[in-house]
Design an enzyme around this catalytic site. Structure first.
Site, PDB file in Angstrom:
ATOM      1  N   CYS A 205       0.863  -1.185   0.000  1.00  0.00           N
ATOM      2  CA  CYS A 205       0.000   0.000   0.000  1.00  0.00           C
ATOM      3  C   CYS A 205       0.898   1.232   0.000  1.00  0.00           C
ATOM      4  O   CYS A 205       2.073   1.144  -0.390  1.00  0.00           O
ATOM      5  CB  CYS A 205      -0.980  -0.017   1.174  1.00  0.00           C
TER       6      CYS A 205
ATOM      7  N   CYS B 169      -1.359   0.726   7.440  1.00  0.00           N
ATOM      8  CA  CYS B 169      -2.794   0.420   7.583  1.00  0.00           C
ATOM      9  C   CYS B 169      -3.207  -0.792   6.749  1.00  0.00           C
ATOM     10  O   CYS B 169      -3.411  -1.884   7.276  1.00  0.00           O
ATOM     11  CB  CYS B 169      -3.654   1.634   7.208  1.00  0.00           C
ATOM     12  N   ARG B 170      -3.358  -0.603   5.431  1.00  0.00           N
ATOM     13  CA  ARG B 170      -3.970  -1.651   4.610  1.00  0.00           C
ATOM     14  C   ARG B 170      -3.071  -2.867   4.383  1.00  0.00           C
ATOM     15  O   ARG B 170      -3.509  -4.004   4.555  1.00  0.00           O
ATOM     16  CB  ARG B 170      -4.405  -1.078   3.260  1.00  0.00           C
ATOM     17  N   SER B 171      -1.805  -2.638   3.968  1.00  0.00           N
ATOM     18  CA  SER B 171      -0.991  -3.821   3.620  1.00  0.00           C
ATOM     19  C   SER B 171      -0.547  -4.646   4.830  1.00  0.00           C
ATOM     20  O   SER B 171      -0.520  -5.877   4.730  1.00  0.00           O
ATOM     21  CB  SER B 171       0.191  -3.462   2.711  1.00  0.00           C
TER      22      SER B 171
ATOM     23  N   ASN C 257       2.289   1.440   4.373  1.00  0.00           N
ATOM     24  CA  ASN C 257       2.605   0.164   5.041  1.00  0.00           C
ATOM     25  C   ASN C 257       2.321   0.226   6.550  1.00  0.00           C
ATOM     26  O   ASN C 257       2.981  -0.448   7.342  1.00  0.00           O
ATOM     27  CB  ASN C 257       4.056  -0.278   4.777  1.00  0.00           C
TER      28      ASN C 257
ATOM     29  N   ASP D 262      -8.483   3.813   1.680  1.00  0.00           N
ATOM     30  CA  ASP D 262      -7.471   3.997   2.719  1.00  0.00           C
ATOM     31  C   ASP D 262      -8.100   4.508   4.012  1.00  0.00           C
ATOM     32  O   ASP D 262      -8.525   5.663   4.092  1.00  0.00           O
ATOM     33  CB  ASP D 262      -6.416   4.989   2.223  1.00  0.00           C
TER      34      ASP D 262
HETATM   35  P1  4NP Z   1      -1.747   2.863   4.159  1.00  0.00           P
HETATM   36  O1  4NP Z   1      -2.336   4.228   4.746  1.00  0.00           O
HETATM   37  O2  4NP Z   1      -1.227   3.166   2.768  1.00  0.00           O
HETATM   38  O3  4NP Z   1      -2.926   1.943   4.111  1.00  0.00           O
HETATM   39  O4  4NP Z   1      -0.669   2.414   5.117  1.00  0.00           O
HETATM   40  C1  4NP Z   1      -1.608   5.405   4.856  1.00  0.00           C
HETATM   41  C2  4NP Z   1      -0.907   5.671   6.000  1.00  0.00           C
HETATM   42  C3  4NP Z   1      -0.236   6.865   6.131  1.00  0.00           C
HETATM   43  C4  4NP Z   1      -0.266   7.799   5.117  1.00  0.00           C
HETATM   44  C5  4NP Z   1      -0.966   7.535   3.966  1.00  0.00           C
HETATM   45  C6  4NP Z   1      -1.626   6.323   3.826  1.00  0.00           C
HETATM   46  N1  4NP Z   1       0.383   9.047   5.271  1.00  0.00           N
HETATM   47  O5  4NP Z   1       0.149   9.946   4.444  1.00  0.00           O
HETATM   48  O6  4NP Z   1       1.168   9.236   6.217  1.00  0.00           O
END
Ligand code: 4NP
Length: 154
Positions: A12, A17-19, A15, A127
């Site tokens: 994702c 939340c989703r992945s 790294n 997300d």
């Molecule tokens: P992820 O979510 O891609 O599912 O891990 C996010 C976590 C943090 C951020 C963006 C997406 N960020 O902008 O810090």
């Protein structure tokens, strides 16, 4: 004959939340199904390298029996194309960002996670870092992980 899939990488943006949730849920279901497949996860950004999964995602996953606490974020790198048999992105941006790093001649399949849950009617895993919808993300992640395990078990 289908090539044997031994190592799967979930990807994702952050790294956190989703992945990592996909990695943890997939590991639980693969173990239950008796599949011998290794799983890892990575982010296309380096924003959260070394961090544990985001606390609200850890809590939502733990409530469903998935412990994500030992996972740590790392950034996706070109060498991942050589080290994994299957790479799964959470959305189209993740896939486009990875494809920019694909080594010449490498043919590792890259898929959208939601393709393994066609009944859900989603074209990406939204997300929850931005929406707060951790349970909705986990519903989709669990459905896709079930579909992926079923495909690998066939
Ligand atoms: P992820 O979510 O891609 O599912 O891990 C996010 C976590 C943090 C951020 C963006 C997406 N960020 O902008 O810090």
């Amino acid at each position: 004959m289908k090539p044997t899939v031994k190592r799967i990488l979930f990807v994702c943006l952050g790294n956190i939340c989703r992945s990592p949730a996909a990695e943890g849920v997939f590991r639980s279901l693969a173990r239950e199904a008796g599949l011998e497949v290794e799983a890892d996860s990575a982010g296309t950004s380096g924003w959260h390298v070394g961090e544990a999964p985001h606390a609200p995602m850890q809590r939502a996953a733990r409530a469903r029996g998935h412990d994500l606490s030992a996972l740590r974020a790392r950034q996706f790198r070109a060498a991942d194309f050589e080290e994994f048999d299957l790479i799964i992105g959470m959305d189209a941006d993740n896939i486009a960002d990875m494809e920019r790093l694909r080594p010449p001649g490498n043919a590792t399949p890259v898929r959208l996670f939601t393709d393994y849950a066609p009944q859900a009617g989603a074209d990406h895993v939204p997300d929850p870092y931005y929406t707060g919808a951790y349970d909705a993300a986990l519903d989709l992640i669990e459905a896709a992980a079930r579909g992926l395990v079923a495909e690998l078990a066939r």
